[in-house]
Structures are given as structure tokens and as C-alpha cells.
Scaffold this active site. Structure first.
Site, PDB file in Angstrom:
ATOM      1  N   TYR A 274       3.226  13.018  -9.234  1.00 38.45           N
ATOM      2  CA  TYR A 274       4.403  12.241  -9.603  1.00 38.45           C
ATOM      3  C   TYR A 274       4.589  12.271 -11.135  1.00 38.45           C
ATOM      4  CZ  TYR A 274       4.257  11.366  -4.704  1.00 38.45           C
ATOM      5  OH  TYR A 274       4.246  11.583  -3.348  1.00 38.45           O
TER       6      TYR A 274
ATOM      7  N   GLY B 239      -8.259   4.808   2.899  1.00 41.48           N
ATOM      8  CA  GLY B 239      -6.837   4.839   3.219  1.00 41.48           C
ATOM      9  C   GLY B 239      -6.595   4.713   4.700  1.00 41.48           C
TER      10      GLY B 239
ATOM     11  N   GLN C 221       0.975  -1.153  -7.288  1.00 44.57           N
ATOM     12  CA  GLN C 221       0.955   0.179  -7.887  1.00 44.57           C
ATOM     13  C   GLN C 221       2.340   0.568  -8.414  1.00 44.57           C
ATOM     14  OE1 GLN C 221       0.687   3.958  -5.826  1.00 44.57           O
ATOM     15  NE2 GLN C 221      -1.207   4.420  -6.906  1.00 44.57           N
TER      16      GLN C 221
ATOM     17  N   ARG D 108      -4.708   5.303 -11.722  1.00 41.66           N
ATOM     18  CA  ARG D 108      -5.145   6.233 -10.676  1.00 41.66           C
ATOM     19  C   ARG D 108      -4.821   7.679 -11.068  1.00 41.66           C
ATOM     20  NH1 ARG D 108      -3.638   7.084  -4.314  1.00 41.66           N
ATOM     21  NH2 ARG D 108      -5.759   6.895  -3.564  1.00 41.66           N
TER      22      ARG D 108
HETATM   23  C1  PHB Z   1       3.898   9.845  -0.046  1.00 37.94           C
HETATM   24  O1  PHB Z   1       4.776   9.012   0.134  1.00 37.94           O
HETATM   25  O2  PHB Z   1       3.799  10.861   0.640  1.00 37.94           O
HETATM   26  C2  PHB Z   1       2.949   9.639  -1.129  1.00 37.94           C
HETATM   27  C3  PHB Z   1       3.176   8.609  -2.002  1.00 37.94           C
HETATM   28  C4  PHB Z   1       2.295   8.392  -3.036  1.00 37.94           C
HETATM   29  C5  PHB Z   1       1.189   9.206  -3.162  1.00 37.94           C
HETATM   30  C6  PHB Z   1       0.960  10.234  -2.278  1.00 37.94           C
HETATM   31  C7  PHB Z   1       1.848  10.444  -1.248  1.00 37.94           C
HETATM   32  O3  PHB Z   1       0.354   8.999  -4.151  1.00 37.94           O
END
Ligand code: PHB
Length: 358
Positions: free
Chosen positions: A183, A317, A101, A230
Site C-alpha cells: 500500500y 489472522g 490501523q 507494520r
Molecule cells: C486486502 O483487503 O486484501 C488487504 C488489506 C490490507 C492488507 C492486505 C490485504 O494489508
């Protein structure tokens, strides 16, 4: 539940033939070193989970300034490529399929992660209104990010392409573009964080431009059947908002559809998200390709959405953190280990590679 489980049936997804429809979701575990180099322990962790139909690696920064958490892996330096190669080899020896990713956190960073020590970058100079950034010195308040100049946007797109090539050199089976969870790419998509007045802001087409340019750069390095994206249209994590989420994500998804990707990875909802703006049925109708759905799914709900034809695969997850043999356990309807959140982010093998199998 339907009589014959679909979750454990094989599936052709893009260029891959996968042994089942159980996907290991990407999860940040913070066990690389400070240079973002993946460690041997991570090879053990991923190989233990190779019975998943598809493993999506933890988010990995495409360039130094794309980092926003301690000890997350990178995918830009030669040392990082070497570290990842040990992981892909171990997963392949165990019969698994693994994609990397690609990640840039944008404003969810801190000057201490920036090579120039300046503020982190974002589409616009707007800091998250709540939460803290996790630095090597502990949690700190967010600082206002710097709005990217156009030349810098081009450099970041080049970094994504370099990272995609590095992932190929590291032996991955493909890559996933992380356009979710607040992000950098998500910051461009939504008008709560994107107030730009150039061709990267304003209209839905303009706000999707960065996502499409990143995806097209990645497609210079990988065939489309080995690339996924995603998204999290309903997500509020990292202080995300949009005035019309359904409209922007329809444009984004239809643009991705034209690129004939291996899959769209849809985070339907996280625990804290109040409203579903874009439903699984809508996302599926806009994309018209394979959909991986994610978001607190149980085995029973996973079977339902698969047998209703609403999704092709389901990503799990937290259950994968605590159950390396999750596929085996679910297929036997065995009890699942529960996960210990205190060992999610960082630390050693404890709570990482020592969860028992059946
Ligand atoms: C996190 O590190 O908290 C984190 C990283 C990537 C994501 C969501 C949370 O997509």
C-alpha cells in the site's frame, strides 16, 4: 515447546498492560457501509475476540482517496468516528485492548473510489503488473496511477494526522501505521514502485521519508507508547519488489527505533512470498524494541519464537476469523474451527459473528 507457555503470559507493551501475547492481526472484512461507516455487527465481531491480548483493527482509510476495496471502514468523518466508538466501547466492556490501523492504498485503488474521479495516486506512475482492483462494480483492471505532487504528499500526511486524532476521539487505545503489503507507504519505501527524483525518492533515506513523516504526524496526536508500525520487507503482494530489500528496511527500522514506538509489527512472510530477505532475528536486532511477528504462525511455532526471545507477541489472522475464543482454545489445546474463505470479504453475519465458541 517450552514447559511453561509464554503465549498466555501478560506483557507490558508500550503504554499498555496486555493479558497475553496473542494478537488479533488486522484483517479486511468489508462490512462497513459504502460511506465507510462501521456497523453494529462489527462491534459484535470485535467484542467476541476481546480475549486477545491486543486487537489490531482492519485497515481503515485515512481519507476517501485512500480506499481500494468495497465497504472498508474509514476514520476521517464524524459518522465514522461515531461508528467506531460503538466498537471500542464494546471491546473495552469485554476487557479488550484495541488499536486502529491507519491505511492509504495508494495505487491499489480505482478512479471510482477517487472523489475527483481521477486516477489513484502513487509515488510514481507505475501500475501493478498483475491482479485486479475490486470495485463496487466487480473486479476491474488496474489503471496507471498518477505520481503525487509534493503538495499532495503534505496533504496526505495531514490526513494521517487527522485520522490519528479521529481514532483517539473514537476511543481506541492507540494506532498502527500500515506500512506493509504494497500500500502507499510501502510503495514509497521500495524502488520497484518509487522512481521519484525529489527528496521522496532515490536514496534509502529519501524513500523512508514518507514513512517517517507520517509516523511523526501520528506522534503529534498520540504518545509513542501507543503507536505501532507494520512492515512486510519480504512481501511481494500487490506486485512489490525492491533491488535491495534488506538495505531499505534496515534504514526504515532503525529510523522507527529512534521514535520509541510501542512495537514493530513484522510480517515475516505470506504464503506466496518466495524469499526471506530480512529475517526475524535481523529485524529484532535493528529495532531493539518490542516486536510482534505475523505470518502463518501455529501455536507451536509461536511458543518457539517467544521462548527463543525472537519476538514479544505473535499475531494470528485466519485462526481469529474462525475462532472468537482462540486464546481459550489454544490454552486448552482444543481443536480449532476452520475458516470459510467465501465469507472473508463482505456479506453479513454469516462467517463473521456466527463461529462457535467451545
Ligand atoms: C486486502 O483487503 O486484501 C488487504 C488489506 C490490507 C492488507 C492486505 C490485504 O494489508
Amino acid at each position: 515447546m517450552s514447559a511453561k507457555p509464554v503465549l498466555f503470559s501478560s506483557v507490558k507493551l508500550g503504554a499498555w498492560s496486555l493479558k497475553n501475547r496473542v494478537v488479533m492481526a488486522p484483517m479486511t472484512r468489508n462490512r462497513a457501509d459504502r460511506a465507510g461507516v462501521p456497523q453494529q455487527l462489527m462491534a459484535t465481531y470485535y467484542a467476541q475476540r476481546a480475549s486477545a491480548g491486543l486487537i489490531i483493527s482492519e485497515a481503515s482509510q485515512v481519507m476517501p482517496g485512500g480506499q481500494g476495496y468495497p465497504c472498508t471502514p474509514g476514520i476521517y468523518s464524524a459518522e465514522q468516528v461515531t461508528g467506531w466508538r460503538a466498537i471500542t466501547s464494546a471491546v473495552h466492556r469485554a476487557g479488550g485492548t484495541i488499536v486502529l490501523q491507519l491505511w492509504h492504498v495508494g495505487r491499489i485503488s480505482h478512479p471510482s473510489y477517487q472523489p475527483n474521479g481521477l486516477a489513484p495516486v502513487a509515488p510514481s506512475a507505475i501500475k501493478p503488473s498483475s491482479g485486479e482492483v475490486f470495485t463496487y462494480e466487480g473486479p476491474k483492471p488496474f489503471e496507471t496511477p498518477r505520481a503525487l505532487e509534493q503538495g499532495e504528499i503534505a496533504e496526505i500526511i495531514t490526513a494521517y494526522q487527522h485520522a490519528a486524532r479521529s481514532a483517539r476521539e473514537a476511543g481506541f487505545d492507540g494506532v498502527e501505521v500500515h506500512a506493509a503489503n504494497g500500500y502507499l507507504i510501502d510503495q514509497f519505501l521500495r524502488d520497484g514502485t518509487n522512481k521519484r527524483t525529489d527528496q521522496y525518492g532515490g536514496s534509502a533515506d529519501n524513500r523512508c521519508r514518507f514513512l517517517f513523516e507520517v509516523t511523526d504526524a501520528v506522534l503529534q496526536e498520540w504518545e509513542s507508547g501507543r503507536v505501532g508500525v507494520r512492515i512486510s520487507p519480504n512481501g511481494t503482494f500487490n506486485d512489490m519488489s525492491d533491488s535491495d530489500p534488506k538495505a531499505i528496511f534496515k534504514v526504515a527500522i532503525e529510523g522507527l527505533r529512534a521514535r520509541k514506538l510501542a512495537y514493530l509489527h513484522f510480517i515475516e512472510r505470506m504464503a506466496q512470498d518466495p524469499v526471506i530477505h530480512a529475517t526475524l532475528a535481523e529485524v529484532r536486532s535493528w529495532f531493539n524494541g518490542a516486536v510482534i511477528v505475523n505470518g502463518g504462525y501455529t501455536q507451536e511455532r509461536a511458543e518457539e519464537v517467544l521462548s527463543e526471545g525472537l519476538a514479544d507477541l505473535v499475531a494470528f489472522g485466519v485462526p481469529f476469523i474462525a475462532n472468537p475464543d482462540l486464546v481459550e482454545r489454544m490454552s486448552q489445546h482444543a481443536a480449532l474451527n476452520s475458516a470459510d474463505p467465501s465469507t472473508f470479504y463482505g456479506g453479513d453475519h454469516r462467517g463473521y459473528t456466527d463461529y462457535p465458541t467451545l
